[in-house]
Design a protein around this motif. Structure first.
Motif, short mmCIF file in Angstrom:
data_model
loop_
_atom_site.label_atom_id
_atom_site.label_comp_id
_atom_site.label_asym_id
_atom_site.label_seq_id
_atom_site.Cartn_x
_atom_site.Cartn_y
_atom_site.Cartn_z
N SER A 5 11.04 -31.43 30.50
CA SER A 5 11.56 -31.47 31.87
C SER A 5 10.41 -31.33 32.86
CB SER A 5 12.57 -30.34 32.07
OG SER A 5 12.97 -30.30 33.41
N LEU A 8 11.44 -29.19 36.01
CA LEU A 8 11.50 -27.75 35.76
C LEU A 8 10.11 -27.17 35.54
CD1 LEU A 8 13.20 -25.26 35.39
CD2 LEU A 8 13.58 -25.91 33.00
N ASP A 250 28.66 -25.77 32.04
CA ASP A 250 27.32 -26.21 32.44
C ASP A 250 26.92 -25.56 33.76
OD1 ASP A 250 29.02 -27.66 34.09
OD2 ASP A 250 28.27 -29.63 33.53
N TRP A 252 23.36 -25.39 36.81
CA TRP A 252 22.15 -26.06 37.26
C TRP A 252 20.95 -25.12 37.14
CZ3 TRP A 252 26.25 -24.85 40.52
CH2 TRP A 252 26.03 -23.85 41.46
N LEU A 253 19.80 -25.69 36.82
CA LEU A 253 18.56 -24.92 36.71
C LEU A 253 17.41 -25.84 37.07
CD1 LEU A 253 17.18 -22.23 35.97
CD2 LEU A 253 16.96 -23.10 33.64
N SER A 256 17.20 -29.54 36.04
CA SER A 256 17.88 -29.73 34.76
C SER A 256 19.30 -29.16 34.82
CB SER A 256 17.09 -29.04 33.64
OG SER A 256 15.77 -29.52 33.55
N VAL A 258 21.83 -26.76 32.31
CA VAL A 258 21.89 -25.91 31.13
C VAL A 258 23.32 -25.91 30.62
CG1 VAL A 258 22.17 -23.81 32.54
CG2 VAL A 258 21.40 -23.63 30.15
N GLN A 387 12.63 -25.01 23.73
CA GLN A 387 12.55 -26.13 24.67
C GLN A 387 11.43 -25.95 25.71
OE1 GLN A 387 17.02 -26.30 25.56
NE2 GLN A 387 16.51 -28.48 25.32
N TRP A 391 12.29 -17.26 27.42
CA TRP A 391 13.48 -16.74 28.09
C TRP A 391 13.64 -15.25 27.79
CZ3 TRP A 391 17.31 -20.62 29.82
CH2 TRP A 391 16.93 -21.94 29.53
N THR A 408 21.21 -24.57 26.20
CA THR A 408 20.53 -25.82 25.87
C THR A 408 20.24 -26.58 27.15
OG1 THR A 408 21.78 -25.95 23.78
CG2 THR A 408 20.67 -27.96 24.54
N LEU A 409 18.99 -26.98 27.34
CA LEU A 409 18.59 -27.71 28.54
C LEU A 409 18.66 -29.21 28.32
CD1 LEU A 409 15.41 -25.74 29.70
CD2 LEU A 409 17.60 -25.87 30.91
N GLU A 411 18.19 -32.99 30.80
CA GLU A 411 17.68 -33.51 32.07
C GLU A 411 18.06 -34.98 32.22
OE1 GLU A 411 13.47 -33.47 32.27
OE2 GLU A 411 13.19 -34.67 30.47
#
Length: 423
Positions: A5, A8, A250, A252-253, A256, A258, A387, A391, A408-409, A411
């Motif tokens: 990503s 990110l 789901d 947003w991050l 991406s 998540v 990934q 974390w 799980t990410l 994009e």
């Protein structure tokens, strides 16, 4: 295809009578003229593809939420350059001159921010018997009084009911709206997908194979999301109530999305949302499934930090965890503090003193945080590396609402779909 990503990594590195067709009673849904299922659902909101009367029947996506126990409904429509906000319960024949009528709007009971506007009546093919008294806001108009909806908990509409024997009576209707950013992002995704399918197939967004609704932010069908999500080996969190279950969700991050498993109880689903700081991103718990009965969203008064997310920069996962956990703390903690591989979580780590030093601690007391706040102690906090990210999960001592093993990410793939983020 899997990619890292770039987005990110870059950010981390640096009212009255109403029509029966718009009922808000539980289970009532828009009458979708093409026979398809809605695009997505979120709390009381139903998101679906539509067409805009205000803009010459151009393709649009709309979201409708009903007031629990009533026929009153709020509608938000995504069009090419902005959003249309409206309510039902009034009609152009009784109220509108030239299809227009005054309407006032404010948020969270703050009448000092009351904005008086001219509304316009619009129709929606999904609600053929209703008129929606509506106001328009351009997407980039951040000076609009309607811009405040993005951070509001409730929105109130006020319409003067002219002709009453006692004079003009103002009809006020307030709607709980949950986290409106979820609604807006879902409308944006629906609109993007609607345009793409219209250009490629000249048809609407197709229904998922199981006819279930899509995840609101990614637009993924449940089966597609399940194919992306990676649940690593490790103890599954326990549900606090037998009536609750695990569902896919789901959030947003940065640039991406998540995917994760979240608790769902009585129609409420625990929800994460991302934010980005100078040195890391964070995921916060913004809604809880374990809310009060009858509350459709479970929105928390204040978000709870769930995870700190860093870009990896060390050669090994253990070295990266140790560097992050002990940054600025090396002189404050014992020299034996180090990242150590967990035995029960596949990609999990904890930071602690040597086993010999840990044994010196009182056995009849909770484990102390000898290596600082990001080290092992009397809670379930842990580190994971996957990934391309490191974390730290703030799991604490409370019942878990998110399955920490499942994050799980994904994009955008540049073609309207998604790729797994690879690190």
């Amino acid at each position: 295809m899997r990619t890292t990503s770039r987005a990110l990594l870059a950010i981390l590195a640096t009212f009255g009578a109403v029509s029966c067709s718009a009922q808000s009673m539980p289970g009532v849904q828009p009458e979708l003229t093409d026979g398809s299922v809605p695009f997505a659902r979120y709390g009381q909101w139903t998101i679906y593809q539509s067409s805009s009367e205000m803009f010459d029947n151009a393709l649009s996506c709309a979201a409708v939420a009903t007031l629990p126990g009533s026929y009153d409904a709020i509608r938000v429509e995504r069009v090419a350059d902005g959003y249309i906000y409206g309510i039902n319960g009034f009609d152009r024949e009784s109220f509108g001159q030239n299809g227009e009528y005054p309407i006032a709007v404010w948020f969270d009971d703050d009448t000092s921010q009351r904005a008086q506007m001219t509304g316009r009546f619009v129709k929606d093919p999904a609600f053929p018997d209703d008129d929606w008294l509506s106001v328009y806001r351009e997407a980039e108009d951040y000076e609009s009084p309607l811009d405040g909806i993005i951070i509001a908990n409730t929105v109130t509409f006020e319409v003067e009911n002219a002709g009453n024997r006692t004079g003009n009576d103002a009809v006020e209707t307030s709607f709980p709206i949950g986290t409106f950013e979820v609604v807006q992002r879902s409308l944006d995704r629906c609109y993007e997908m609607g345009l793409a399918f219209a250009q490629s197939s000249e048809g609407p967004i197709p229904a998922c194979r199981d006819e279930a609704t899509r995840l609101p932010l990614s637009g993924l069908c449940q089966s597609s999301a399940a194919a992306y999500i990676n649940i690593v080996d490790g103890p599954e969190p326990e549900l606090a109530d037998d009536s609750c279950t695990w569902v896919l969700n789901d959030g947003w991050l940065a640039g991406s999305i998540v995917l994760y498993r979240a608790v769902e109880c009585d129609g409420r689903t625990s929800r994460l949302a991302g934010s980005v700081g100078a040195h890391m991103a964070q995921l916060e718990l913004i809604e809880t499934a374990y809310g009060n009965a009858g509350e459709p969203y479970g929105k928390l008064a204040e978000p709870i930090i769930y995870a700190d997310v860093y870009t990896r920069y060390k050669d090994s996962a253990a070295a990266d965890v140790q560097a992050r956990a002990l940054y600025g703390r090396q002189r404050e903690v014992p020299k034996s503090c180090a990242a150590r591989k967990m035995t029960d979580v596949a990609d999990g780590y904890f930071v602690d003193v040597s086993p010999a030093e840990r044994k010196k601690q009182p056995a009849d007391e909770p484990p102390a945080h000898l290596c600082g706040d990001y080290g092992y102690g009397d809670d379930a906090d842990l580190w994971r590396v996957f990934q391309g990210m490191t974390w730290f999960f703030h799991l604490g001592q409370d019942v878990q609402e998110i399955d920490y093993r499942s994050l799980t990410l994904i994009e955008p793939d540049g073609e309207g779909g998604w790729n797994l983020v690879e690190g």
